[in-house]
Design a protein around this motif. Structure first.
Motif, PDB file in Angstrom:
ATOM      1  N   MET A  64      49.499 -64.232  -9.825  1.00  0.00           N
ATOM      2  CA  MET A  64      48.106 -64.149 -10.151  1.00  0.00           C
ATOM      3  C   MET A  64      47.273 -63.860  -8.911  1.00  0.00           C
ATOM      4  O   MET A  64      46.334 -63.075  -8.966  1.00  0.00           O
ATOM      5  N   MET A  65      47.597 -64.492  -7.803  1.00  0.00           N
ATOM      6  CA  MET A  65      46.854 -64.258  -6.552  1.00  0.00           C
ATOM      7  C   MET A  65      47.031 -62.819  -6.083  1.00  0.00           C
ATOM      8  O   MET A  65      46.086 -62.234  -5.571  1.00  0.00           O
ATOM      9  N   VAL A  66      48.212 -62.268  -6.264  1.00  0.00           N
ATOM     10  CA  VAL A  66      48.472 -60.885  -5.844  1.00  0.00           C
ATOM     11  C   VAL A  66      47.602 -59.939  -6.671  1.00  0.00           C
ATOM     12  O   VAL A  66      47.009 -59.001  -6.139  1.00  0.00           O
ATOM     13  N   PHE A  67      47.523 -60.187  -7.966  1.00  0.00           N
ATOM     14  CA  PHE A  67      46.693 -59.352  -8.831  1.00  0.00           C
ATOM     15  C   PHE A  67      45.227 -59.409  -8.408  1.00  0.00           C
ATOM     16  O   PHE A  67      44.550 -58.388  -8.306  1.00  0.00           O
ATOM     17  N   ALA A  68      44.718 -60.595  -8.129  1.00  0.00           N
ATOM     18  CA  ALA A  68      43.328 -60.757  -7.687  1.00  0.00           C
ATOM     19  C   ALA A  68      43.095 -60.033  -6.367  1.00  0.00           C
ATOM     20  O   ALA A  68      42.077 -59.363  -6.185  1.00  0.00           O
ATOM     21  N   ALA A  69      44.040 -60.152  -5.446  1.00  0.00           N
ATOM     22  CA  ALA A  69      43.911 -59.476  -4.148  1.00  0.00           C
ATOM     23  C   ALA A  69      43.905 -57.963  -4.329  1.00  0.00           C
ATOM     24  O   ALA A  69      43.135 -57.249  -3.674  1.00  0.00           O
ATOM     25  N   LEU A  70      44.739 -57.445  -5.218  1.00  0.00           N
ATOM     26  CA  LEU A  70      44.774 -56.005  -5.477  1.00  0.00           C
ATOM     27  C   LEU A  70      43.462 -55.528  -6.101  1.00  0.00           C
ATOM     28  O   LEU A  70      42.975 -54.444  -5.779  1.00  0.00           O
ATOM     29  N   MET A  71      42.875 -56.323  -6.982  1.00  0.00           N
ATOM     30  CA  MET A  71      41.594 -55.955  -7.596  1.00  0.00           C
ATOM     31  C   MET A  71      40.478 -55.885  -6.545  1.00  0.00           C
ATOM     32  O   MET A  71      39.689 -54.952  -6.534  1.00  0.00           O
ATOM     33  N   VAL A  72      40.432 -56.855  -5.672  1.00  0.00           N
ATOM     34  CA  VAL A  72      39.420 -56.867  -4.609  1.00  0.00           C
ATOM     35  C   VAL A  72      39.640 -55.686  -3.676  1.00  0.00           C
ATOM     36  O   VAL A  72      38.719 -54.946  -3.337  1.00  0.00           O
ATOM     37  N   TRP A  73      40.869 -55.461  -3.263  1.00  0.00           N
ATOM     38  CA  TRP A  73      41.198 -54.365  -2.358  1.00  0.00           C
ATOM     39  C   TRP A  73      40.877 -53.023  -2.997  1.00  0.00           C
ATOM     40  O   TRP A  73      40.285 -52.148  -2.384  1.00  0.00           O
ATOM     41  N   GLY A  74      41.219 -52.860  -4.293  1.00  0.00           N
ATOM     42  CA  GLY A  74      40.919 -51.622  -5.006  1.00  0.00           C
ATOM     43  C   GLY A  74      39.428 -51.379  -5.109  1.00  0.00           C
ATOM     44  O   GLY A  74      38.953 -50.261  -4.962  1.00  0.00           O
ATOM     45  N   GLY A  75      38.658 -52.441  -5.358  1.00  0.00           N
ATOM     46  CA  GLY A  75      37.207 -52.317  -5.415  1.00  0.00           C
ATOM     47  C   GLY A  75      36.624 -51.910  -4.082  1.00  0.00           C
ATOM     48  O   GLY A  75      35.697 -51.123  -4.000  1.00  0.00           O
ATOM     49  N   MET A  76      37.169 -52.438  -3.002  1.00  0.00           N
ATOM     50  CA  MET A  76      36.687 -52.081  -1.668  1.00  0.00           C
ATOM     51  C   MET A  76      36.998 -50.622  -1.374  1.00  0.00           C
ATOM     52  O   MET A  76      36.171 -49.918  -0.819  1.00  0.00           O
ATOM     53  N   LEU A  77      38.163 -50.156  -1.750  1.00  0.00           N
ATOM     54  CA  LEU A  77      38.505 -48.755  -1.527  1.00  0.00           C
ATOM     55  C   LEU A  77      37.564 -47.841  -2.298  1.00  0.00           C
ATOM     56  O   LEU A  77      37.123 -46.834  -1.789  1.00  0.00           O
ATOM     57  N   HIS A  78      37.254 -48.210  -3.532  1.00  0.00           N
ATOM     58  CA  HIS A  78      36.370 -47.384  -4.334  1.00  0.00           C
ATOM     59  C   HIS A  78      34.978 -47.302  -3.702  1.00  0.00           C
ATOM     60  O   HIS A  78      34.389 -46.234  -3.625  1.00  0.00           O
ATOM     61  N   ALA A  79      34.445 -48.389  -3.232  1.00  0.00           N
ATOM     62  CA  ALA A  79      33.113 -48.403  -2.625  1.00  0.00           C
ATOM     63  C   ALA A  79      33.074 -47.585  -1.339  1.00  0.00           C
ATOM     64  O   ALA A  79      32.065 -47.007  -1.013  1.00  0.00           O
ATOM     65  N   GLN A  80      34.176 -47.506  -0.639  1.00  0.00           N
ATOM     66  CA  GLN A  80      34.201 -46.798   0.628  1.00  0.00           C
ATOM     67  C   GLN A  80      34.275 -45.282   0.458  1.00  0.00           C
ATOM     68  O   GLN A  80      34.152 -44.559   1.418  1.00  0.00           O
ATOM     69  N   THR A  81      34.449 -44.778  -0.765  1.00  0.00           N
ATOM     70  CA  THR A  81      34.536 -43.342  -0.964  1.00  0.00           C
ATOM     71  C   THR A  81      33.167 -42.672  -1.049  1.00  0.00           C
ATOM     72  O   THR A  81      33.080 -41.476  -1.004  1.00  0.00           O
ATOM     73  N   TYR A  82      32.116 -43.442  -1.208  1.00  0.00           N
ATOM     74  CA  TYR A  82      30.784 -42.860  -1.300  1.00  0.00           C
ATOM     75  C   TYR A  82      30.258 -42.537   0.088  1.00  0.00           C
ATOM     76  O   TYR A  82      30.332 -43.344   0.996  1.00  0.00           O
ATOM     77  N   ASP A  83      29.712 -41.332   0.215  1.00  0.00           N
ATOM     78  CA  ASP A  83      29.216 -40.870   1.512  1.00  0.00           C
ATOM     79  C   ASP A  83      27.747 -41.191   1.747  1.00  0.00           C
ATOM     80  O   ASP A  83      27.310 -41.257   2.893  1.00  0.00           O
ATOM     81  N   TYR A  84      26.964 -41.349   0.679  1.00  0.00           N
ATOM     82  CA  TYR A  84      25.519 -41.503   0.825  1.00  0.00           C
ATOM     83  C   TYR A  84      24.975 -42.626  -0.047  1.00  0.00           C
ATOM     84  O   TYR A  84      25.521 -42.938  -1.099  1.00  0.00           O
ATOM     85  N   LEU A  85      23.871 -43.218   0.393  1.00  0.00           N
ATOM     86  CA  LEU A  85      23.079 -44.122  -0.418  1.00  0.00           C
ATOM     87  C   LEU A  85      21.740 -43.413  -0.631  1.00  0.00           C
ATOM     88  O   LEU A  85      21.083 -43.011   0.335  1.00  0.00           O
ATOM     89  N   THR A  86      21.376 -43.227  -1.895  1.00  0.00           N
ATOM     90  CA  THR A  86      20.163 -42.499  -2.236  1.00  0.00           C
ATOM     91  C   THR A  86      19.120 -43.468  -2.788  1.00  0.00           C
ATOM     92  O   THR A  86      19.442 -44.327  -3.599  1.00  0.00           O
ATOM     93  N   PHE A  87      17.889 -43.308  -2.349  1.00  0.00           N
ATOM     94  CA  PHE A  87      16.771 -44.140  -2.772  1.00  0.00           C
ATOM     95  C   PHE A  87      15.799 -43.261  -3.552  1.00  0.00           C
ATOM     96  O   PHE A  87      15.474 -42.161  -3.115  1.00  0.00           O
ATOM     97  N   GLN A  88      15.308 -43.750  -4.686  1.00  0.00           N
ATOM     98  CA  GLN A  88      14.295 -43.041  -5.454  1.00  0.00           C
ATOM     99  C   GLN A  88      13.000 -43.832  -5.366  1.00  0.00           C
ATOM    100  O   GLN A  88      12.994 -45.057  -5.502  1.00  0.00           O
ATOM    101  N   THR A  89      11.899 -43.124  -5.138  1.00  0.00           N
ATOM    102  CA  THR A  89      10.593 -43.773  -5.032  1.00  0.00           C
ATOM    103  C   THR A  89       9.781 -43.543  -6.305  1.00  0.00           C
ATOM    104  O   THR A  89      10.174 -42.751  -7.163  1.00  0.00           O
TER     105      THR A  89
END
Length: 129
Positions: A1-26
């Motif tokens: 169970m701990m391995v699965f949780a660690a993989l989910m966190v790690w996978g989420g971090m990898l996904h977030a790191q693929t974005y190149d820009y943060l865009t703001f709308q006014t």
């Protein structure tokens, strides 16, 4: 169970790191993008300051309506905000609505609607609310 949780966190971090820009709308519909790599965001005196390397963006919190990560910079508003060249504005039907000196004049001179802006070899779609 701990391995699965660690993989989910790690996978989420990898996904977030693929974005190149943060865009703001006014509130006026303008989009401002900054690089996500090395991005530091701070808040003080009703202002948001986003800094990535030598690039800095400061926006009033009362003007900020939305922010999101994206793979592209979408719109480089910096070019339009800092230009001294005339800005040609067109309606979505292709009809020229006028030529303005600066984004402040564009924002105050247009009625609510969708527009296409062109200046110095750059094109931008903009929504005025």
């Amino acid at each position: 169970m701990m391995v699965f949780a660690a993989l989910m966190v790690w996978g989420g971090m990898l996904h977030a790191q693929t974005y190149d820009y943060l865009t703001f709308q006014t509130t006026n519909g303008a989009l401002h993008s900054v690089k996500a790599a090395g991005l530091v965001i701070s808040f003080a005196d009703g202002q948001m300051n986003a800094q990535a390397g030598s690039e800095t963006l400061t926006l009033s919190l009362s003007d900020l309506t939305r922010m999101y990560f994206s793979d592209t910079d979408g719109v480089d508003m910096t070019h339009f905000e800092n230009t001294t060249a005339p800005i040609d504005v067109f309606g979505t039907d292709g009809r020229q609505m006028g030529t303005y000196q600066g984004m402040d004049a564009v924002r105050t001179g247009l009625k609510p609607g969708a527009y296409i802006l062109k200046t110095a070899g750059k094109t931008l779609k903009m929504m005025v609310k």
